[in-house]
Design an enzyme around this catalytic site. Structure first.
Site, PDB file in Angstrom:
ATOM      1  N   GLU A 108       0.829  -1.200   0.000  1.00  0.00           N
ATOM      2  CA  GLU A 108       0.000   0.000   0.000  1.00  0.00           C
ATOM      3  C   GLU A 108       0.868   1.256   0.000  1.00  0.00           C
ATOM      4  O   GLU A 108       0.550   2.249  -0.670  1.00  0.00           O
ATOM      5  CB  GLU A 108      -0.935  -0.013   1.206  1.00  0.00           C
ATOM      6  N   GLU A 128      -3.987  -9.495   3.609  1.00  0.00           N
ATOM      7  CA  GLU A 128      -4.694  -9.251   4.870  1.00  0.00           C
ATOM      8  C   GLU A 128      -5.874 -10.193   5.094  1.00  0.00           C
ATOM      9  O   GLU A 128      -6.203 -10.527   6.236  1.00  0.00           O
ATOM     10  CB  GLU A 128      -5.188  -7.798   4.914  1.00  0.00           C
TER      11      GLU A 128
END
Length: 355
Positions: A108, A128
């Site tokens: 990210e 995740e």
């Protein structure tokens, strides 16, 4: 320029600033790392002698994600979102130098940079969901804008990383370099600055945000995952990238993340994550003890368990012999192993050429 703190170093290579994080073993984005990155960006932002900034990592990998030991604890500023915002606010090129794995929060962060350079062996991903979570630092909003909602949803819902070559083809990575990564990225940064390339942020891209085919892709990816909260939240978050303005989608992503991280499913999956790693530690073995090399293995019995153990040896590249009481039982076991490998190929986890 010199060390920012014990985890982040800032140095100058001519008119290129190189920010290097060093937080073994996987450069998790703990508070000290985030603080060091924020300070390095602050120092380089208004320095007229600096034309571009390279963000790199020491050791065996780029940032492999957030420090999940901080989950559930009071947040410490700057958060990852603040560091990402500082990158996007930079008026000069910021280039991520990727090696090893850029995962979760690390990926990210890279998506917030203006450009991404990688070595051939690098991998990127958002895993995740395997902890019962979704990407919580803009991954569900930026990745669909970069590669399209369907491809992004597949990466996010499966949690499986992709190789640098595929990332280059999809436009995630701008260049794959041979030789030393930092040297190659500095050269790339100089060319970007010299050519005055436009600094278009991923968050501002809209051309690939199409809802066509998204519903079918979501159904196919989550069909066998009903009852699991994280995959459903991932679908909702990526859909928000299509239908909501970036800031609204980002806000909703944060709300979904906070709901998941306090839920029982994610707590259970994170417990398993740490338990598996703790189980690999044998009490009383001195630090630095090296395991004895295994040249070959043998398994007695070709049943379901025996065949599975034999596959573990084979998958690790260790020759293995299976012993059975009769040829028919042995052949039955080998046929089961072959069927398991064929199923793995059919699911796309392995290629037929790798068998």
């Amino acid at each position: 320029m010199g060390n920012i703190n014990t985890s982040v170093d800032l140095r100058r290579e001519g008119d290129i600033a190189v920010v290097t994080a060093d937080n073994p073993p996987v450069n998790a984005l703990k508070h000290q790392v985030r603080a060091g990155l924020a300070e390095a960006l602050h120092q380089t932002r208004d320095d007229p002698a600096i034309k571009a900034v390279v963000i790199a990592c020491a050791g065996r990998t780029f940032f492999a994600g957030a420090d999940i030991t901080e989950f559930g604890k009071p947040p410490q500023a700057p958060g990852l979102g603040e560091v990402i915002a500082a990158i996007e606010a930079m008026p000069k090129p910021v280039i991520a130098a990727l090696h090893g794995t850029a995962l979760g929060g690390g990926f990210e962060l890279a998506l917030a940079c203006h450009f991404r350079v990688a070595v051939a062996g690098a991998r990127v991903g958002l895993p995740e969901v395997k902890l019962g979570l979704l990407p919580g630092a803009g991954g569900t909003q930026r990745l669909p804008r970069l590669i399209g909602p369907e491809k992004a949803l597949k990466m996010i819902v499966t949690g499986d990383p992709i190789e640098a070559s595929e990332a280059l083809a999809d436009g995630i990575v701008d260049e794959i370099v041979d030789g030393d990564l930092t040297t190659g990225t500095i050269a790339f940064a100089r060319s970007v600055a010299a050519e005055n390339r436009p600094l278009r942020l991923v968050r501002d891209r809209e051309d690939k945000l199409s809802a066509e085919g998204f519903a079918d892709a979501a159904e196919a990816l989550t069909r066998r995952l009903r009852g699991r909260e994280a995959p459903a939240a991932c679908v909702e978050a990526v859909r928000n990238a299509i239908v909501l303005p970036f800031e609204e989608g980002l806000k909703r992503e944060g709300e979904l993340f906070r709901k998941l991280v306090t839920g029982d499913q994610s707590k259970a999956q994170r417990h398993v994550f740490f338990a598996e790693r703790e189980a690999a530690r044998v009490p009383g073995i001195p630090e630095g003890t090296k395991p004895r090399p295994i040249a070959s293995g043998a398994v007695i019995g070709a049943g379901t368990m025996g065949g599975g153990i034999a596959m573990c040896f084979a998958n690790a590249g260790i020759p293995v012999t299976i012993v059975e009481t009769g040829r028919d039982l042995l052949q039955k076991g080998l046929d089961r192993v072959a069927a398991n490998y064929r199923a793995t190929v059919a699911r796309g986890r392995w290629s037929a050429a790798s068998l």
